[in-house]
Design a protein around this motif. Structure first.
Motif, PDB file in Angstrom:
ATOM      1  N   ILE A 192       0.840  -1.197   0.000  1.00  0.00           N
ATOM      2  CA  ILE A 192       0.000   0.000   0.000  1.00  0.00           C
ATOM      3  C   ILE A 192       0.871   1.242   0.000  1.00  0.00           C
ATOM      4  O   ILE A 192       1.943   1.276   0.621  1.00  0.00           O
ATOM      5  CB  ILE A 192      -0.966  -0.019   1.208  1.00  0.00           C
ATOM      6  CG1 ILE A 192      -2.063   1.035   1.053  1.00  0.00           C
ATOM      7  CG2 ILE A 192      -0.213   0.137   2.519  1.00  0.00           C
ATOM      8  CD1 ILE A 192      -3.234   0.839   2.011  1.00  0.00           C
ATOM      9  N   ALA A 193       0.411   2.250  -0.716  1.00  0.00           N
ATOM     10  CA  ALA A 193       1.132   3.524  -0.793  1.00  0.00           C
ATOM     11  C   ALA A 193       0.628   4.475   0.289  1.00  0.00           C
ATOM     12  O   ALA A 193      -0.418   4.252   0.903  1.00  0.00           O
ATOM     13  CB  ALA A 193       0.952   4.142  -2.173  1.00  0.00           C
ATOM     14  N   ALA A 194       1.364   5.554   0.491  1.00  0.00           N
ATOM     15  CA  ALA A 194       0.997   6.528   1.508  1.00  0.00           C
ATOM     16  C   ALA A 194      -0.353   7.163   1.228  1.00  0.00           C
ATOM     17  O   ALA A 194      -1.057   7.590   2.151  1.00  0.00           O
ATOM     18  CB  ALA A 194       2.082   7.595   1.606  1.00  0.00           C
TER      19      ALA A 194
ATOM     20  N   GLY B  89      13.693   2.074   0.258  1.00  0.00           N
ATOM     21  CA  GLY B  89      14.647   3.078  -0.173  1.00  0.00           C
ATOM     22  C   GLY B  89      14.401   4.411   0.517  1.00  0.00           C
ATOM     23  O   GLY B  89      13.460   4.570   1.297  1.00  0.00           O
ATOM     24  N   PRO B  90      15.241   5.422   0.244  1.00  0.00           N
ATOM     25  CA  PRO B  90      15.090   6.746   0.856  1.00  0.00           C
ATOM     26  C   PRO B  90      13.712   7.333   0.590  1.00  0.00           C
ATOM     27  O   PRO B  90      13.264   7.411  -0.562  1.00  0.00           O
ATOM     28  CB  PRO B  90      16.191   7.571   0.179  1.00  0.00           C
ATOM     29  CG  PRO B  90      17.211   6.559  -0.262  1.00  0.00           C
ATOM     30  CD  PRO B  90      16.425   5.345  -0.639  1.00  0.00           C
ATOM     31  N   GLY B  91      13.024   7.707   1.653  1.00  0.00           N
ATOM     32  CA  GLY B  91      11.702   8.285   1.496  1.00  0.00           C
ATOM     33  C   GLY B  91      10.636   7.310   1.050  1.00  0.00           C
ATOM     34  O   GLY B  91       9.512   7.713   0.727  1.00  0.00           O
ATOM     35  N   LEU B  92      10.956   6.015   1.040  1.00  0.00           N
ATOM     36  CA  LEU B  92      10.010   4.964   0.590  1.00  0.00           C
ATOM     37  C   LEU B  92       9.481   5.251  -0.815  1.00  0.00           C
ATOM     38  O   LEU B  92       8.329   4.980  -1.122  1.00  0.00           O
ATOM     39  CB  LEU B  92       8.844   4.828   1.578  1.00  0.00           C
ATOM     40  CG  LEU B  92       9.204   4.449   3.017  1.00  0.00           C
ATOM     41  CD1 LEU B  92       7.956   4.410   3.888  1.00  0.00           C
ATOM     42  CD2 LEU B  92       9.939   3.116   3.066  1.00  0.00           C
TER      43      LEU B  92
ATOM     44  N   PHE C 169      13.631  -5.684  -9.145  1.00  0.00           N
ATOM     45  CA  PHE C 169      13.612  -4.400  -9.825  1.00  0.00           C
ATOM     46  C   PHE C 169      13.131  -3.299  -8.885  1.00  0.00           C
ATOM     47  O   PHE C 169      12.369  -3.551  -7.952  1.00  0.00           O
ATOM     48  CB  PHE C 169      12.705  -4.455 -11.056  1.00  0.00           C
ATOM     49  CG  PHE C 169      13.253  -5.291 -12.169  1.00  0.00           C
ATOM     50  CD1 PHE C 169      13.946  -4.712 -13.219  1.00  0.00           C
ATOM     51  CD2 PHE C 169      13.091  -6.667 -12.165  1.00  0.00           C
ATOM     52  CE1 PHE C 169      14.468  -5.492 -14.247  1.00  0.00           C
ATOM     53  CE2 PHE C 169      13.618  -7.463 -13.182  1.00  0.00           C
ATOM     54  CZ  PHE C 169      14.307  -6.863 -14.225  1.00  0.00           C
ATOM     55  N   SER C 170      13.597  -2.097  -9.163  1.00  0.00           N
ATOM     56  CA  SER C 170      13.112  -0.902  -8.479  1.00  0.00           C
ATOM     57  C   SER C 170      12.290  -0.091  -9.473  1.00  0.00           C
ATOM     58  O   SER C 170      12.735   0.155 -10.596  1.00  0.00           O
ATOM     59  CB  SER C 170      14.281  -0.067  -7.956  1.00  0.00           C
ATOM     60  OG  SER C 170      13.849   1.222  -7.567  1.00  0.00           O
ATOM     61  N   VAL C 171      11.091   0.308  -9.040  1.00  0.00           N
ATOM     62  CA  VAL C 171      10.211   1.132  -9.865  1.00  0.00           C
ATOM     63  C   VAL C 171       9.928   2.432  -9.114  1.00  0.00           C
ATOM     64  O   VAL C 171       9.501   2.406  -7.952  1.00  0.00           O
ATOM     65  CB  VAL C 171       8.887   0.416 -10.169  1.00  0.00           C
ATOM     66  CG1 VAL C 171       7.952   1.331 -10.965  1.00  0.00           C
ATOM     67  CG2 VAL C 171       9.128  -0.884 -10.921  1.00  0.00           C
ATOM     68  N   GLU C 172      10.198   3.557  -9.753  1.00  0.00           N
ATOM     69  CA  GLU C 172       9.883   4.852  -9.151  1.00  0.00           C
ATOM     70  C   GLU C 172       8.881   5.579 -10.031  1.00  0.00           C
ATOM     71  O   GLU C 172       9.123   5.801 -11.215  1.00  0.00           O
ATOM     72  CB  GLU C 172      11.146   5.686  -8.982  1.00  0.00           C
ATOM     73  CG  GLU C 172      12.145   5.109  -7.987  1.00  0.00           C
ATOM     74  CD  GLU C 172      13.353   6.012  -7.770  1.00  0.00           C
ATOM     75  OE1 GLU C 172      13.153   7.176  -7.379  1.00  0.00           O
ATOM     76  OE2 GLU C 172      14.483   5.552  -8.032  1.00  0.00           O
ATOM     77  N   VAL C 173       7.742   5.928  -9.430  1.00  0.00           N
ATOM     78  CA  VAL C 173       6.677   6.652 -10.121  1.00  0.00           C
ATOM     79  C   VAL C 173       6.567   8.026  -9.485  1.00  0.00           C
ATOM     80  O   VAL C 173       6.464   8.145  -8.254  1.00  0.00           O
ATOM     81  CB  VAL C 173       5.336   5.905 -10.030  1.00  0.00           C
ATOM     82  CG1 VAL C 173       4.229   6.702 -10.707  1.00  0.00           C
ATOM     83  CG2 VAL C 173       5.453   4.512 -10.649  1.00  0.00           C
TER      84      VAL C 173
ATOM     85  N   LYS D 120       4.886   7.286  -3.058  1.00  0.00           N
ATOM     86  CA  LYS D 120       5.769   6.727  -2.035  1.00  0.00           C
ATOM     87  C   LYS D 120       4.957   5.793  -1.147  1.00  0.00           C
ATOM     88  O   LYS D 120       3.721   5.833  -1.133  1.00  0.00           O
ATOM     89  CB  LYS D 120       6.424   7.822  -1.200  1.00  0.00           C
ATOM     90  CG  LYS D 120       5.462   8.636  -0.355  1.00  0.00           C
ATOM     91  CD  LYS D 120       6.231   9.648   0.486  1.00  0.00           C
ATOM     92  CE  LYS D 120       5.283  10.424   1.398  1.00  0.00           C
ATOM     93  NZ  LYS D 120       6.030  11.388   2.258  1.00  0.00           N
ATOM     94  N   GLY D 121       5.662   4.950  -0.414  1.00  0.00           N
ATOM     95  CA  GLY D 121       4.992   3.946   0.380  1.00  0.00           C
ATOM     96  C   GLY D 121       4.541   4.459   1.738  1.00  0.00           C
ATOM     97  O   GLY D 121       4.990   5.501   2.219  1.00  0.00           O
TER      98      GLY D 121
END
Length: 313
Positions: A222-224, A266-269, A292-296, A300-301
């Motif tokens: 779940i995201a923030a 990761g930093p800042g989720l 894999f790392s995915v950044e959108v 953030k989480g």
């Protein structure tokens, strides 16, 4: 116009069945398992350091504890404590009864609820033939042998128990049943455990049924902002769904065919770590089995909880 998601291979782990990614922000470490290889992996993001620990049987899922040097690990019938400092797999702290199945059964996905209860599912290897699973809550007591399982979903209520996540108000648990291709929201008690009404039924609603052509839902986080991120196994993607309406908000195609689970870290989720599995047959992806790392942009989480308390030894 929103920027394109950033996708990066962070661990070329070649997992046969990578699963259960867990981010421990106290140590900056991503833990995950290779179920079929009976192995726990650890990856320190800042330094790139990697190490592993082998188990004596398949390990379905792991969960952090309030002691950053220890994890819980769910195997076939047993839940054990893993000492990360000593690289040791400890004795079982709880075991499901034989009457709940031995042959072809093992633990699958599980997480610690915000209040410290280990919620974990157990599956049948031939679930595609409609062999059902179960969902449990396990509370660790002061004496390890007294730790017990409470059955939350019976074989009549679940096929393949999988990803789970809790809303920030801790009133709902979202749960993936891969066999039904659904994400369901369950009303919970103060410990984040689904409860039954006086009629014996759960207060629940199906958030979304994912079409087969999209892939089957697997691990979830779940995201923030309260939206749900799900790995679409055999769909080659992770997708984000509105937890209220079930509307798909994002879909990120990955350079692999078989993602399995995801977690923010990761930093800042801000990084969504995604585990994957092998790809038998022709034309497998170059980095099958990797993480894999995915950044959108803007995503953030939710803050992780290290709520599982260890018993007094």
């Amino acid at each position: 116009m929103a920027s394109q998601p950033k996708i990066e291979l962070v661990v070329n782990s070649r997992c046969i069945l990578g699963e259960s990614p867990v981010w421990d922000e106290r140590t900056g470490t991503l833990y995950f398992v290779d179920i079929n290889s009976k192995r726990l992996h650890a990856f320190v993001l800042a330094t790139g350091q990697q190490y592993g620990l082998d188990f004596y049987e398949k390990v379905g899922t792991i969960a952090p504890t309030t002691d950053k040097s220890k994890l819980l690990a769910a195997l076939s019938r047993d839940v054990v404590i893993v000492d990360l400092d000593k690289r040791l797999v400890g004795p079982a702290v709880a075991t499901v009864p034989e009457s709940h199945g031995v042959e072809e059964m093992r633990f699958n996905d599980g997480k610690a609820s915000p209040a410290g209860v280990f919620v974990v599912g157990r599956m049948h290897n031939k679930w595609r033939d409609n062999n059902p699973g179960r969902l449990y809550a396990m509370r660790l007591q002061s004496i390890p042998e007294s730790s017990t399982f409470q059955e939350l979903l019976t074989p009549e209520e679940v096929v393949l128990p999988n990803g789970m996540a809790w809303d920030t108000q801790r009133s709902l648990m979202y749960f993936v049943d891969t066999g039904l291709s659904t994400i369901t929201a369950y009303k919970t008690d103060g410990e984040g455990v689904p409860v039954r009404n006086s009629d014996g039924k759960h207060d629940s609603r199906v958030v979304v049924t994912i079409p087969k052509e999209e892939g089957i839902p697997d691990g979830m986080t779940i995201a923030a902002d309260g939206n749900l991120w799900v790995a679409l196994a055999d769909g080659g993607a992770v997708a984000c769904y509105d937890a209220n309406s079930g509307k798909q908000l994002h879909k990120v195609q990955l350079p692999v065919k078989r993602p399995t689970a995801c977690t923010f870290g990761g930093p800042g989720l801000k990084q969504l770590f995604v585990t994957t599995r092998e790809e038998p047959g022709n034309n497998p992806s170059e980095h099958w089995g990797g993480v894999f790392s995915v950044e959108v942009e803007g995503v953030k989480g939710a803050a992780a909880a290290y709520a599982v308390k260890l018993p007094v030894q």
